[in-house]
Design a protein around this motif. Structure first.
Motif, short mmCIF file in Angstrom:
data_model
loop_
_atom_site.label_atom_id
_atom_site.label_comp_id
_atom_site.label_asym_id
_atom_site.label_seq_id
_atom_site.Cartn_x
_atom_site.Cartn_y
_atom_site.Cartn_z
N LEU A 1 0.98 -1.33 -0.13
CA LEU A 1 0.09 -0.09 -0.20
C LEU A 1 0.92 1.33 -0.10
O LEU A 1 0.67 2.19 -0.74
CB LEU A 1 -0.94 0.20 1.36
N LEU B 1 -3.24 2.09 -9.12
CA LEU B 1 -4.45 2.01 -8.35
C LEU B 1 -4.81 0.71 -8.22
O LEU B 1 -5.63 0.33 -7.24
CB LEU B 1 -5.47 3.13 -8.83
N VAL C 1 -3.13 -0.97 -5.67
CA VAL C 1 -3.51 -0.58 -4.42
C VAL C 1 -4.83 -1.43 -3.94
O VAL C 1 -4.85 -1.94 -2.85
CB VAL C 1 -4.03 0.87 -4.51
N PHE D 1 -13.97 3.34 -8.98
CA PHE D 1 -13.10 4.54 -8.87
C PHE D 1 -12.04 4.54 -9.83
O PHE D 1 -11.66 5.43 -10.53
CB PHE D 1 -12.63 4.84 -7.36
N ALA D 2 -11.28 3.34 -9.82
CA ALA D 2 -9.90 3.28 -10.64
C ALA D 2 -10.15 3.56 -11.95
O ALA D 2 -9.63 4.21 -12.72
CB ALA D 2 -9.12 2.06 -10.37
N ILE E 1 -11.17 7.30 -12.76
CA ILE E 1 -10.01 8.23 -12.66
C ILE E 1 -9.50 7.78 -14.17
O ILE E 1 -8.70 8.85 -14.49
CB ILE E 1 -9.30 7.56 -11.45
N GLN F 1 -11.34 9.88 -16.71
CA GLN F 1 -11.32 11.30 -16.39
C GLN F 1 -10.09 11.91 -16.61
O GLN F 1 -9.69 13.16 -16.89
CB GLN F 1 -11.98 11.60 -15.25
N VAL F 2 -8.97 11.29 -15.91
CA VAL F 2 -7.65 11.83 -15.79
C VAL F 2 -6.63 11.23 -16.68
O VAL F 2 -5.75 11.72 -16.95
CB VAL F 2 -7.01 11.59 -14.15
N LEU G 1 -2.38 12.26 -9.00
CA LEU G 1 -3.61 12.27 -8.27
C LEU G 1 -3.04 13.26 -7.20
O LEU G 1 -3.22 12.70 -6.10
CB LEU G 1 -4.37 11.35 -7.90
N SER G 2 -2.61 14.53 -7.18
CA SER G 2 -2.15 15.20 -6.06
C SER G 2 -2.58 16.64 -6.31
O SER G 2 -1.97 17.61 -5.90
CB SER G 2 -0.77 15.19 -6.07
N SER G 3 -4.11 16.88 -6.80
CA SER G 3 -4.56 18.30 -7.00
C SER G 3 -4.88 18.73 -5.57
O SER G 3 -5.03 20.01 -5.53
CB SER G 3 -5.55 18.33 -7.89
N LEU G 4 -5.36 17.66 -4.66
CA LEU G 4 -5.93 18.40 -3.45
C LEU G 4 -4.75 18.23 -2.58
O LEU G 4 -4.25 17.18 -1.90
CB LEU G 4 -6.90 17.26 -2.96
N ARG G 5 -4.28 19.36 -1.95
CA ARG G 5 -3.11 19.69 -1.00
C ARG G 5 -3.58 20.51 0.07
O ARG G 5 -4.44 21.40 -0.05
CB ARG G 5 -1.93 20.04 -1.73
N GLY G 6 -2.77 20.54 1.33
CA GLY G 6 -3.02 21.72 2.12
C GLY G 6 -3.83 21.47 3.34
O GLY G 6 -4.82 21.14 3.16
#
Lengths: 103, 496
Positions: free
Chosen positions: A24, A30, A33, A82-83, A86, A89-90, A98-103
């Motif tokens: 993992l 994916l 995973v 989901f895979a 994704i 779409q991606v 897949l790292s657009s969401l950060r912070g």
């Protein structure tokens, strides 16, 4: 430590959990995973059966194991869905992308 | 066998959920059909809920055996059912306009109704493995709801992150159940409590429960899925996730740990330790956010921290006031955070989503929003001030009860922890106040001026929830019927 069936099973559980978590943390694909999650679930199924053997409640833990397999199949199916989505779409299955969401 | 009335609040949502889906499929405007059916289903469940609550007050805890699985309806079940029903009903009303242009609304409402039923079931179980089943069912419904916008890469990313972390957590819970069965040979929580003795295997099981359920409860450092999932889900689902799903994880954790309460006295300090970590990390991360929903998501970490401190006091001191405070905060947090997400969602709807635009809502977008959207701005501000713990709002009262419980223990360490929590509560104004400031004191931004009108149906849940927050703030004893049985139930399960 002797090689009784219970100990061999415990060794198997530990090994599968280790492989699952290692996978993992290292894999970037994916699909892999989702497979690693399934390996972890198989470790718990073996663990439940071993626990039933040790406490003399085998019939109870066997029915639990079957329930776990059913429940986690649903999770695996949703994970695969989901895979696929994704990938559509991606355009990739690589978790590094897949790292657009950060912070 | 007679079926007790409380069984209906589990059964009704679960059997009506597929009906919502099929009836939604019948009409041309699927969303409206599905929404009305979901409302009817929830109305029927409310009737059962009122009867069950009366029954609990008159006749006390009632039990039911289904095969070898034992269910019971006690104060904790009532609390979880109440939060799920209140929030769920508001979210169904709110989502009508919010999702009007989306595909798959019938699935959304069906899943939402199923999620409510599953969470009520999670509160009612008295069996360790059955607890896991409900927990997993709740997780499955929430995966699908988080990734509702199935064509948006960000939403899918949040969904898969949530799924992988949650599934890994549930594996750890199963391993813990295996350890408990190996040691005690039983699954009934009461029987485990009677047979469990101090042993390394049961210690390990308890720690695995904390980690496994901790993923869903968003204990730091297992929280990384939370800000993504909360910010990417539709706003109604963000409200459900933050207001009830993480709390349901906490209830599952409490039920499992209370069965192992005889193993060690370490659980109370452990919960308080996680509480401190959650408050610090949540506050620091919330401070730097530019997106409204992400800030609210991090503030959920802080509030889980307050609950953990109240419940940790209950665990370590067998203190019923701490438990009541923790559960009171659980209820008020559901209202406040639900309102905050729905109010932010109503602005997100008018400014972005109704234009077919799925960008996140930024602090800057809301500049001067009070001039054009006075009701949404007012309710958002009430929610934020209540979250920050300003009197006379509900959030102040529930935090106050936790702090009072801590000081009453006369234990130096606990008083220090509570004082630190109070400081954190003041600190949290640093990120709530700028948003209120922007909404009221700035000139309206271009995006606000060009926004659409806010539909009246969307304002209704906002105003009702804001009224509830004010009323509970002024008369906190209104909620005693809910928090006292919950506190007593937790203490009873600790053997105190």
């Amino acid at each position: 430590m002797n090689f009784s069936p219970v100990n061999i099973c415990l060794l198997g559980v530990t090994g599968l959990v280790a492989v699952g978590f290692y996978g993992l943390l290292t894999t970037r694909n994916l699909i892999k995973v989702v497979i690693m999650l399934q390996i972890l679930v198989k470790a718990t199924v073996l663990g439940l059966i071993t626990a039933g053997n040790k406490s003399g409640q085998l019939y109870l833990t066997q029915s639990m194991a079957i329930t776990v397999i059913v429940a986690d199949t649903i999770v695996a199916v949703i994970g695969m869905a989901f895979a696929i989505q994704i990938r559509r779409q991606v355009g990739t299955l690589d978790t590094n992308d897949l790292s657009s969401l950060r912070g | 066998m007679t079926v007790p009335v409380w069984a209906w609040i589990i059964v009704l949502p679960l059997i009506t959920s597929p009906l919502v889906y099929f009836i939604g499929h019948l009409g041309k405007s699927r969303g409206i059909f599905a929404q009305r059916t979901a409302l009817l289903a929830l109305a029927a469940t409310w009737v059962a809920f009122v009867l069950a609550a009366q029954d609990l007050q008159l006749n006390g805890i009632s039990r039911l055996m289904v095969g070898s699985i034992s269910l019971k309806f006690d104060g904790l079940s009532l609390l979880l059912a109440m939060i799920a029903m209140v929030l769920g009903s508001f979210v169904v009303v709110f989502s009508g306009h919010y999702l009007a242009n989306e595909d798959g609304q019938e699935k959304y409402y069906a899943m939402l109704v199923a999620m409510i039923g599953v969470m009520i079931g999670l509160g009612c179980t008295n069996d360790l493995f059955n607890l896991w089943i409900w927990f997993e069912a709740m997780a499955v419904t929430s995966y699908l709801l988080v990734a509702f916008y199935k064509d948006l890469p960000t939403s899918l990313e949040a969904g898969i992150k949530y799924l992988v972390q949650s599934a890994a957590g549930s594996v750890l819970v199963l391993l813990a159940i295996g350890l408990v069965v190996a040691e005690t040979g039983v699954l009934n929580l009461d029987e485990i409590r009677q047979t469990a003795e101090s042993s390394p295997a049961l210690m390990a099981a308890g720690i695995l429960f904390v980690i496994g359920y901790g993923v869903k409860t968003a204990l730091v450092p297992l929280h990384t899925w939370l800000p993504d999932a909360h910010s990417q889900a539709p706003s109604g689902i963000s409200a459900m996730l933050s207001g009830i799903v993480i709390e349901a994880g906490l209830i599952a954790l409490l039920r499992s740990l209370s069965a192992l309460s005889g193993v060690t006295t370490f659980w109370g300090p452990l919960l308080m330790g996680f509480g401190i970590l959650n408050m610090v990390v949540g506050n620091l991360m919330a401070l730097g956010q530019a997106q409204v929903k992400r800030m609210l998501a991090y503030s959920s970490l802080v509030h889980v921290g307050y609950m953990l401190i109240g419940l940790g006091i209950a665990f370590s001191m067998s203190d019923v006031i701490g438990a009541q405070g923790g559960f009171f905060h659980m209820f008020t947090h559901g209202l406040m955070k639900g309102l905050a997400f729905l109010a932010a969602g109503s602005m997100l709807y008018t400014l972005h989503i109704s234009m077919g635009d799925h960008r996140p809502l930024l602090f800057d977008d809301l500049a001067g929003a009070a001039k054009r959207y006075p009701w949404a701005a007012l309710t958002l501000s009430i929610a934020l001030f209540s979250l920050a713990g300003l009197p006379p709002l509900a959030g102040f009262m529930s935090k106050w009860q936790i702090f009072v419980a801590g000081v009453d223990t006369h234990n130096g360490w606990i008083i220090a922890v509570v004082a630190f929590a109070a400081l954190n509560s003041v600190f949290s104004l640093a990120y709530y106040a700028p948003l209120v400031n922007a909404v009221y004191r700035c000139e309206p931004s271009a995006i606000v001026l060009s926004g659409k009108r806010l539909p009246a149906v969307m304002k209704l849940p906002l105003m009702l929830m804001a009224l509830g927050i004010i009323a509970i703030g002024i008369w906190p004893s209104l909620m005693n019927w809910l928090t006292e049985p919950a506190g007593t139930a937790l203490l009873a399960s600790l053997g105190g």
